[in-house]
Design an enzyme around this catalytic site. Structure first.
Site, short mmCIF file in Angstrom:
data_model
loop_
_atom_site.label_atom_id
_atom_site.label_comp_id
_atom_site.label_asym_id
_atom_site.label_seq_id
_atom_site.Cartn_x
_atom_site.Cartn_y
_atom_site.Cartn_z
N LYS A 152 0.90 4.09 -2.94
CA LYS A 152 0.54 5.48 -2.67
C LYS A 152 1.70 6.43 -2.96
CE LYS A 152 -3.75 5.07 -1.39
NZ LYS A 152 -4.81 5.56 -2.31
N TYR B 244 0.83 -1.21 0.00
CA TYR B 244 0.00 0.00 0.00
C TYR B 244 0.86 1.26 0.00
CZ TYR B 244 -3.54 3.28 1.84
OH TYR B 244 -4.39 4.34 2.05
#
Length: 303
Positions: free
Chosen positions: A175, A171
């Protein structure tokens, strides 16, 4: 409906729940016609359902707005193309793209499987790239036809992408990639009347209420709910509007009533030998520089 987005057409991905739903409702309240995209997956990306997108579109229409549901997979070329096509076919134009779709598959790195890495990179990073690419192609064509748009893109990053987050290597990497994509796209698309910014929101959603349960807990009755996703949406609406003219390539943190402009990487202490370093000399220089450098920020989620 009237408001700062009156007459604009906005596409919001991952808009069936959480932040995306809040953004879609706020954009509609500000006068935008909204394409509500959601694949209807579980919190880990499993399964699909047209229900979440349809419910939000119905909610907007019940409030007097205009909306259409789209349940295509925006991590595929066909799905992203149909998303842009839905806006054009239904409302005749596209002014704003809010990239928000995502899910989590958290693991410590030594336990993180390749499938879980690929799935999270796909939905967050590729799920930003493909809608952006198809929207950008439309706006470039508009400009070449003499109709320069006042187009806006709002990408969704995270504190995990800015600082890293323990147990979220996939993640955090996705991002961080979105931040890089935002900067490049803003530079490339400025000539076509497109402004592209990113937000790093902190709010209570399916993705955060378990991972950061204590921080995301709802307050007592009557107290300000700092983690309500609706707190982030006013900034998204403004960035989506023509009122945000001149703002592009920027990253904002948004949490509760706080908005912060993030200033990113910049050169710190430096030393130039004027010739090639030896390994020992490079190490000594690095330690001297670190002694005067600012300490790095805390890892996200470990604060």
């Amino acid at each position: 409906m009237t408001g700062i987005c009156a007459g604009r057409v906005a596409v919001v991905t991952g808009a069936g729940r959480g932040l995306g739903r809040a953004h879609a409702l706020a954009l509609a309240a500000a006068g935008a016609h909204v394409v509500v995209n959601d694949l209807g997956v579980a919190a880990d990306g499993a399964g699909t359902s047209a229900g979440p997108a349809q419910r939000v579109a119905d909610e907007i229409r019940a409030r007097g707005g205009r909306a259409v549901a789209h349940s295509g997979d925006i991590t595929t070329t066909d799905g992203a193309a149909s998303l842009v096509g839905t806006a054009l076919d239904t409302f005749g134009r596209l002014d704003t793209l809010v990239n928000n779709a995502g899910f989590l598959r958290d693991r410590m790195l030594v336990n993180l499987g390749e499938d879980d890495w690929d799935a999270v990179i796909r939905v967050h990073l590729k799920g930003h790239f493909l809608p952006l690419r198809h929207a950008a192609a439309h706006w470039r064509a508009e400009t070449k036809s003499g109709r320069t748009p006042a187009a806006r893109v709002v990408n969704t990053a995270s504190g995990a992408g800015l600082l890293g987050s323990v147990g979220q290597g996939n993640y955090s990497a996705a991002k961080a990639g979105i931040l890089g994509l935002t900067l490049v796209a803003a530079a490339e698309m400025a000539r076509y009347g497109v402004q592209i910014n990113a937000i790093a929101p902190a709010a209570r959603t399916r993705m955060t209420e378990r991972t950061f349960a204590a921080t995301m807990a709802a307050p007592a009755d009557g107290e300000f709910d700092a983690m309500a996703p609706e707190n982030v949406s006013p900034l998204v609406v403004w960035l989506s509007s023509a009122d945000s003219a001149g703002v592009t390539g920027r990253v904002f943190e948004a949490e509760g009533g706080r908005i912060t402009v993030m200033e990113g990487w910049r050169p710190g202490p430096t030393e130039d030998a004027g010739s090639r370093w030896t390994p020992a000399g490079a190490g000594e220089a690095a330690r001297r520089l670190l002694a005067t450098a600012e300490e790095p920020g805390p890892v996200y989620g470990a604060r």
